[in-house]
Design a protein around this motif. Sequence first.
Motif, PDB file in Angstrom:
ATOM      1  N   LEU A  97       0.899  -1.183   0.061  1.00 49.59           N
ATOM      2  CA  LEU A  97       0.140  -0.005  -0.010  1.00 49.59           C
ATOM      3  C   LEU A  97       0.986   1.076   0.119  1.00 49.59           C
ATOM      4  N   ARG A  98       1.922   1.255   0.464  1.00 59.85           N
ATOM      5  CA  ARG A  98       3.181   2.193   0.632  1.00 59.85           C
ATOM      6  C   ARG A  98       3.681   1.967  -0.625  1.00 59.85           C
ATOM      7  N   ARG A  99       3.618   2.732  -1.806  1.00 61.61           N
ATOM      8  CA  ARG A  99       4.419   2.767  -2.950  1.00 61.61           C
ATOM      9  C   ARG A  99       5.322   3.861  -3.099  1.00 61.61           C
ATOM     10  N   ALA A 100       6.241   3.676  -3.980  1.00 58.65           N
ATOM     11  CA  ALA A 100       7.301   4.741  -4.475  1.00 58.65           C
ATOM     12  C   ALA A 100       6.473   5.795  -5.337  1.00 58.65           C
ATOM     13  N   ASP A 101       5.604   5.129  -6.121  1.00 56.68           N
ATOM     14  CA  ASP A 101       4.661   6.094  -6.995  1.00 56.68           C
ATOM     15  C   ASP A 101       3.314   6.846  -6.216  1.00 56.68           C
ATOM     16  N   PRO A 102       2.786   7.455  -6.601  1.00 59.07           N
ATOM     17  CA  PRO A 102       1.748   8.063  -5.745  1.00 59.07           C
ATOM     18  C   PRO A 102       0.565   7.678  -6.058  1.00 59.07           C
ATOM     19  N   LEU A 103       0.223   6.624  -6.696  1.00 57.42           N
ATOM     20  CA  LEU A 103      -0.876   5.802  -7.128  1.00 57.42           C
ATOM     21  C   LEU A 103      -1.670   5.647  -5.865  1.00 57.42           C
ATOM     22  N   TYR A 104      -1.036   5.219  -4.557  1.00 57.83           N
ATOM     23  CA  TYR A 104      -1.904   4.921  -3.564  1.00 57.83           C
ATOM     24  C   TYR A 104      -1.869   5.767  -2.634  1.00 57.83           C
ATOM     25  N   ASP A 105      -1.415   7.229  -2.930  1.00 57.97           N
ATOM     26  CA  ASP A 105      -1.227   8.250  -1.873  1.00 57.97           C
ATOM     27  C   ASP A 105      -2.874   8.613  -1.257  1.00 57.97           C
ATOM     28  N   LEU A 106      -3.721   8.040  -1.683  1.00 56.72           N
ATOM     29  CA  LEU A 106      -5.005   8.274  -1.311  1.00 56.72           C
ATOM     30  C   LEU A 106      -6.202   6.928  -2.008  1.00 56.72           C
ATOM     31  N   VAL A 107      -6.390   6.279  -0.931  1.00 54.45           N
ATOM     32  CA  VAL A 107      -7.351   4.936  -1.345  1.00 54.45           C
ATOM     33  C   VAL A 107      -8.451   5.028  -0.704  1.00 54.45           C
ATOM     34  N   ILE A 108      -9.508   4.921  -1.543  1.00 51.55           N
ATOM     35  CA  ILE A 108     -10.996   4.660  -1.080  1.00 51.55           C
ATOM     36  C   ILE A 108     -11.231   3.139  -0.963  1.00 51.55           C
ATOM     37  N   VAL A 109     -11.364   2.480   0.157  1.00 55.08           N
ATOM     38  CA  VAL A 109     -11.626   0.979   0.291  1.00 55.08           C
ATOM     39  C   VAL A 109     -13.158   0.755  -0.152  1.00 55.08           C
ATOM     40  N   LEU A 110     -13.158  -0.184  -1.130  1.00 47.80           N
ATOM     41  CA  LEU A 110     -14.667  -0.742  -1.299  1.00 47.80           C
ATOM     42  C   LEU A 110     -14.827  -2.000  -0.512  1.00 47.80           C
TER      43      LEU A 110
END
Length: 165
Positions: A97-110
Motif C-alpha cells: 500500500l505504501r508505494r514509491a509512485d503516488p498511485l496509492y497516496d489516497l485510497v478509498i476502500v470498497l
Amino acid sequence: MTPADMVLTPRGLRFGGQVYPCTIGKGGLSRTKREGDGATPVGIHHVVGMLYRPDRIAAPAPWATPIGPRDLWSDASGQPDYNHHVRAPYAHSHEALRRADPLYDLVIVLDWNWPDAKAGRGSAIFMHRWRRPGFPTEGCVALRPDHLAQVAARISIGTRLIVPS
C-alpha cells in the motif's frame, strides 16, 4: 439511487452534481469478477475505509487511516486474510500500500468481496488516483488526483459506488 451515490457512467463518475473523468479496469466491466482478470466488478459497492500517505498528503477526512511502511493488502486467494489489510512481514501474495509512485497516496476502500472474501473472486478493488487519463487499472476505479481528493472529502463510510453493467 440517492444524490449521495457515486455512479459510474460512460462519461465518468457521477457524484454530487458533477461528472469526474475516470478510468476502470483493463478487463472492462464484469459480472463474474475473478482474481487477476483486470475487470471492474459490476454491482453496488460500499465505502468501507479510506487510506492515505501522511508523509505526502494531509488527512482527506477525519476517519481516514494513515498508510505506514508495513501496510499491505493480501491477494493470497485461499488464505484467511485474503482481500484484507495486512502488515509486513507477510509470507503470502500481497500488494504494497505504501508505494514509491503516488498511485496509492489516497485510497478509498470498497467492500467488493469483503469482509467474507471468497477465494478467487478478486481483491483490492479500490478508488485511487489514475496514472494518466485513459490508462486502465487492474480493476479499480481511478480518478485525477484533485478529483479524487474532492470526492474523498465528501463521502463517508457506507457511501455507495454503483457500477451498472
